[in-house]
Design a protein around this motif. Structure first.
Motif, PDB file in Angstrom:
ATOM      1  N   ASP A  50       0.400  -1.092   0.147  1.00 57.69           N
ATOM      2  CA  ASP A  50       0.104  -0.421   0.049  1.00 57.69           C
ATOM      3  C   ASP A  50       0.573   1.418   0.407  1.00 57.69           C
ATOM      4  O   ASP A  50       0.413   2.075   0.911  1.00 57.69           O
ATOM      5  CB  ASP A  50      -0.745   0.194   1.259  1.00 57.69           C
ATOM      6  CG  ASP A  50      -2.171   0.767   1.005  1.00 57.69           C
ATOM      7  OD1 ASP A  50      -2.375   1.597  -0.342  1.00 57.69           O
ATOM      8  OD2 ASP A  50      -2.849   1.255   1.757  1.00 57.69           O
ATOM      9  N   GLY A  51       1.700   1.477  -0.472  1.00 54.38           N
ATOM     10  CA  GLY A  51       2.508   2.901  -1.040  1.00 54.38           C
ATOM     11  C   GLY A  51       2.378   3.019  -1.939  1.00 54.38           C
ATOM     12  O   GLY A  51       1.477   2.851  -3.085  1.00 54.38           O
ATOM     13  N   VAL A  52       3.554   4.184  -3.058  1.00 52.53           N
ATOM     14  CA  VAL A  52       3.584   4.624  -4.028  1.00 52.53           C
ATOM     15  C   VAL A  52       5.426   4.497  -4.322  1.00 52.53           C
ATOM     16  O   VAL A  52       5.801   4.278  -4.327  1.00 52.53           O
ATOM     17  CB  VAL A  52       2.956   6.131  -3.724  1.00 52.53           C
ATOM     18  CG1 VAL A  52       3.698   6.703  -5.089  1.00 52.53           C
ATOM     19  CG2 VAL A  52       2.797   6.562  -2.909  1.00 52.53           C
ATOM     20  N   SER A  53       4.813   3.989  -6.025  1.00 56.71           N
ATOM     21  CA  SER A  53       5.718   3.721  -6.832  1.00 56.71           C
ATOM     22  C   SER A  53       6.346   4.676  -7.755  1.00 56.71           C
ATOM     23  O   SER A  53       5.556   5.562  -8.178  1.00 56.71           O
ATOM     24  CB  SER A  53       5.116   2.775  -7.884  1.00 56.71           C
ATOM     25  OG  SER A  53       4.773   2.867  -8.354  1.00 56.71           O
ATOM     26  N   ALA A  54       7.440   4.539  -7.428  1.00 53.58           N
ATOM     27  CA  ALA A  54       8.675   5.653  -8.221  1.00 53.58           C
ATOM     28  C   ALA A  54       9.229   5.008  -9.727  1.00 53.58           C
ATOM     29  O   ALA A  54      10.179   4.579  -8.959  1.00 53.58           O
ATOM     30  CB  ALA A  54       8.729   6.756  -8.331  1.00 53.58           C
ATOM     31  N   VAL A  55       9.198   5.567 -10.935  1.00 51.81           N
ATOM     32  CA  VAL A  55       9.809   4.653 -11.624  1.00 51.81           C
ATOM     33  C   VAL A  55      11.033   6.281 -11.601  1.00 51.81           C
ATOM     34  O   VAL A  55      11.445   7.094 -12.264  1.00 51.81           O
ATOM     35  CB  VAL A  55       9.250   4.749 -13.035  1.00 51.81           C
ATOM     36  CG1 VAL A  55      10.415   4.004 -13.995  1.00 51.81           C
ATOM     37  CG2 VAL A  55       8.194   3.843 -12.892  1.00 51.81           C
ATOM     38  N   SER A  56      12.297   5.098 -11.570  1.00 46.66           N
ATOM     39  CA  SER A  56      13.250   6.382 -11.519  1.00 46.66           C
ATOM     40  C   SER A  56      15.104   5.628 -11.216  1.00 46.66           C
ATOM     41  O   SER A  56      14.716   4.761 -10.765  1.00 46.66           O
ATOM     42  CB  SER A  56      13.450   7.045  -9.607  1.00 46.66           C
ATOM     43  OG  SER A  56      14.456   8.509  -9.673  1.00 46.66           O
TER      44      SER A  56
END
Length: 263
Positions: A50-56
């Protein structure tokens, strides 16, 4: 550091140790930004916790800024930064200068650039915790792979410097130094078509037990909560490190013998 209610960023969290640390942080009450260069892997981890993903790209200044901005928009200021992303690099001396630059960027400069990004705000607030996921290779060495060994030594050295320089200003630093962990990185070494990389993988796998990433994550979370520096999932590494320091010549001779047994 009180993990419950904190905001954390974990790089390389699409699999392996990074995914396990992200899950453990979430279980302890942190809001977690899952950073990874692979979008599908990042999204899978984020959905699990239940987190937030970030492509980085966590090795670049721009990529780190994007991770921190994602965290601020989703949850607020970052309290914990886990610099976990890493690669094995080339075997041997590493013939390709561009490949040396790449592993230095990912295994070392990513830590330096992240620290530069988070420390001013942390110093102003008087709290924050930086986790450098290095390797036992950073305390000992890595047979078969100079670039990996050199960058992990440097990552440990940078973490030490951070702890000494900012420890009196409310900033915690932990340095994680496991041997073999059952991750895609180790499996990739063991299954590599390159004999020298397979030897490097065998050196890691045969030096001690190959641990589950969850074990490493649990110890890392405990270190954050306790404010402790060195995380040794394989306790025997401390004995090896002491032997190295007490008699360097004997240690090097022993490592040569170990290398010969690997073929």
């Amino acid at each position: 550091m009180n993990i419950d209610g904190s905001v954390a960023v974990v790089t390389g969290a699409g699999s392996g140790i990074g995914r396990a640390v992200a899950a453990a942080l979430a279980a302890a009450g942190a809001a977690v930004v899952v950073g990874d260069i692979d979008a599908a892997s990042a999204a899978k981890t984020a959905a699990m916790i239940d987190g937030v993903s970030a492509v980085s790209d966590a090795s670049s200044t721009e990529g780190i800024a994007a991770l921190l901005d994602t965290a601020r928009r989703a949850f607020g200021p970052v309290d914990i930064y886990v610099a976990n992303a890493g690669i094995t690099g080339e075997p041997g001396l590493g013939d390709d200068e561009a490949a040396w630059d790449r592993i230095i960027d990912i295994n070392l400069r990513a830590h330096i650039r992240a620290a530069k990004a988070v420390l001013p705000e942390w110093v102003e607030r008087g709290r924050g915790h930086f986790v450098a996921v290095a390797s036992a290779a950073g305390l000992l060495t890595q047979i078969g792979a100079a670039p990996y060994s050199v960058t992990k030594h440097a990552a440990v050295g940078f973490a030490e410097w951070l702890a000494i320089t900012y420890g009196d200003r409310g900033i915690g630093v932990s340095c994680v130094c496991p041997m073999g962990v059952d991750t895609p990185l180790l499996r990739g070494m063991s299954d590599s078509p390159d004999e020298e990389i397979r030897v490097a993988g065998a050196a890691v796998s045969s030096a001690g037990a190959v641990l589950d990433p969850d074990t490493v994550a649990a110890l890392t979370i405990q270190a954050i909560a306790d404010g402790s520096f060195l995380v040794l999932p394989h306790p025997e590494v401390l004995t090896m490190y002491r032997q190295k320091g007490s008699d360097y010549e004997r240690w090097i001779a022993g490592m040569r013998r170990f290398k010969r047994t690997l073929g």
